[in-house]
Design a protein around this motif. Structure first.
Motif, short mmCIF file in Angstrom:
data_model
loop_
_atom_site.label_atom_id
_atom_site.label_comp_id
_atom_site.label_asym_id
_atom_site.label_seq_id
_atom_site.Cartn_x
_atom_site.Cartn_y
_atom_site.Cartn_z
N SER A 1 -1.18 -9.49 -13.99
CA SER A 1 -0.03 -10.38 -14.16
C SER A 1 1.16 -9.89 -13.36
O SER A 1 1.22 -8.73 -12.93
CB SER A 1 0.36 -10.43 -15.64
N ASP A 2 2.14 -10.77 -13.16
CA ASP A 2 3.37 -10.38 -12.48
C ASP A 2 4.08 -9.28 -13.25
O ASP A 2 4.67 -8.37 -12.64
CB ASP A 2 4.28 -11.59 -12.32
N ALA A 3 4.06 -9.36 -14.57
CA ALA A 3 4.72 -8.33 -15.37
C ALA A 3 4.07 -6.96 -15.16
O ALA A 3 4.76 -5.93 -15.07
CB ALA A 3 4.67 -8.71 -16.85
N GLU A 4 2.75 -6.94 -15.06
CA GLU A 4 2.05 -5.67 -14.81
C GLU A 4 2.40 -5.14 -13.43
O GLU A 4 2.62 -3.92 -13.26
CB GLU A 4 0.55 -5.88 -14.94
N LEU A 5 2.45 -6.01 -12.43
CA LEU A 5 2.80 -5.57 -11.08
C LEU A 5 4.23 -5.02 -11.04
O LEU A 5 4.50 -4.01 -10.39
CB LEU A 5 2.66 -6.73 -10.09
N ASP A 6 5.13 -5.68 -11.73
CA ASP A 6 6.52 -5.21 -11.77
C ASP A 6 6.62 -3.84 -12.43
O ASP A 6 7.38 -2.97 -11.98
CB ASP A 6 7.40 -6.22 -12.51
N ALA A 7 5.86 -3.64 -13.52
CA ALA A 7 5.88 -2.35 -14.19
C ALA A 7 5.31 -1.26 -13.29
O ALA A 7 5.82 -0.13 -13.25
CB ALA A 7 5.09 -2.44 -15.50
N MET A 8 4.26 -1.58 -12.55
CA MET A 8 3.70 -0.62 -11.61
C MET A 8 4.70 -0.27 -10.51
O MET A 8 4.83 0.90 -10.11
CB MET A 8 2.42 -1.17 -10.99
N HIS A 9 5.42 -1.27 -10.03
CA HIS A 9 6.42 -1.01 -8.99
C HIS A 9 7.49 -0.06 -9.51
O HIS A 9 7.88 0.89 -8.81
CB HIS A 9 7.05 -2.32 -8.53
N THR A 10 7.96 -0.29 -10.71
CA THR A 10 8.96 0.58 -11.31
C THR A 10 8.43 2.00 -11.45
O THR A 10 9.17 2.98 -11.26
CB THR A 10 9.38 0.04 -12.69
N ALA A 11 7.14 2.13 -11.71
CA ALA A 11 6.53 3.46 -11.88
C ALA A 11 6.37 4.20 -10.55
O ALA A 11 6.17 5.42 -10.56
CB ALA A 11 5.17 3.31 -12.54
N GLY A 12 6.42 3.48 -9.42
CA GLY A 12 6.28 4.12 -8.12
C GLY A 12 5.11 3.64 -7.30
O GLY A 12 4.83 4.19 -6.23
N VAL A 13 4.43 2.60 -7.75
CA VAL A 13 3.32 2.05 -6.97
C VAL A 13 3.90 1.24 -5.81
O VAL A 13 4.84 0.47 -5.98
CB VAL A 13 2.42 1.17 -7.86
#
Length: 271
Positions: free
Chosen positions: A90-102
């Motif tokens: 999901s977009d929410a999962e991708l956003d959380a990964m981006h915040t984590a450093g992905v």
């Protein structure tokens, strides 16, 4: 290397490592990883002046990126990650990964538990979300797939990163059609990982790959990163090279000054 030197000059980047938890479930039909925690590779890399790591999702964990994300969370902002994405992310999962450093997703067209089924479909599915976030798509591929990859990325707006010399190992002839494709990718702005020597049909200490690295460096210029490929999955202890040994081919190909500049520079794809 002294502690004072480490505090001031240990800013280098290793753009391809894996972390493993031997108790985590893995996909069957591939290797069984040993325990290889983040602290182990951090300590190993630091002895060579490397502080920043790019954690790449191993194929045995599929799209369960929990271990990678946990490692990134230990010291937020220090390292970066490249994940494997499932069809239903999901977009929410991708956003959380981006915040984590992905900062990228990986497509694996080599491993028996990779993502080799219908890569064009998966590219079409993943590309819009990656482009919106400024991520790249990293390919672990045999050289024969480079024409397809060049066609997919053309006019897509999605940055391509080629693992392990794009599969252009010592067994690939100098006039192989893959060279035309990798030239096109370089002209499109793709990046190249100087990594995975033992995957490229070259015995240690990998002298056979030095001319190949030089030829590719002439195409990609500063759009190159080095990765140790630690901990060298599937290798026995006797076959496993040291951290310094997998760095040496870059020095041999580019010269000490250019090689160190490459490793010390923070790549824009990991911003």
């Amino acid at each position: 290397m002294s502690d004072s030197c480490l505090s001031t000059c240990c800013a280098g980047w290793d753009a391809h490592v894996h972390v493993f938890d031997a108790s985590s479930p893995v996909r069957s039909g591939h290797y069984a990883p040993l325990e290889r925690p983040l602290t182990q590779i951090e300590a190993t890399a630091q002895t060579q002046g490397v502080r920043h790591l790019v954690l790449v999702q191993p194929s045995v964990y599929g799209s369960d990126n929990a271990l990678l994300l946990q490692a990134l969370a230990v010291e937020p902002g220090r390292h970066r990650g490249v994940v494997v994405l499932g069809d239903e992310v999901s977009d929410a999962e991708l956003d959380a990964m981006h915040t984590a450093g992905v900062r990228g997703a990986r497509m694996n067209l080599v491993s028996p538990v990779g993502e080799s089924t219908d890569p064009a479909r998966r590219f079409a599915m993943l590309a819009p979300g990656l482009v919106r976030r400024g991520w790249h798509l990293q390919w672990y591929t045999p050289a024969a797939q480079l024409p397809l990859i060049a066609a997919l990325h053309r006019d897509s707006g999605l940055t391509c990163v080629l693992d392990h010399l794009g599969g252009l190992g010592a067994h690939i002839a100098d006039d192989h059609p893959a060279w035309s494709a990798v030239t096109a990718l370089a002209e499109q702005g793709a990046w190249l990982k100087l990594s995975g020597w033992y995957r490229l049909e070259a015995p240690a200490p990998y002298h056979a790959l030095v001319p190949r690295i030089r030829r590719l460096a002439a195409l990609f210029g500063e759009r190159m990163v080095w990765g140790s490929d630690w901990p060298h999955t599937g290798r026995t202890p006797e076959e496993t090279p040291t951290y310094a040994e997998v760095w040496q081919p870059v020095v041999d190909a580019l010269g000490e000054t250019a090689a160190q500049a490459l490793r010390q520079r923070r790549p824009s794809i990991y911003a």
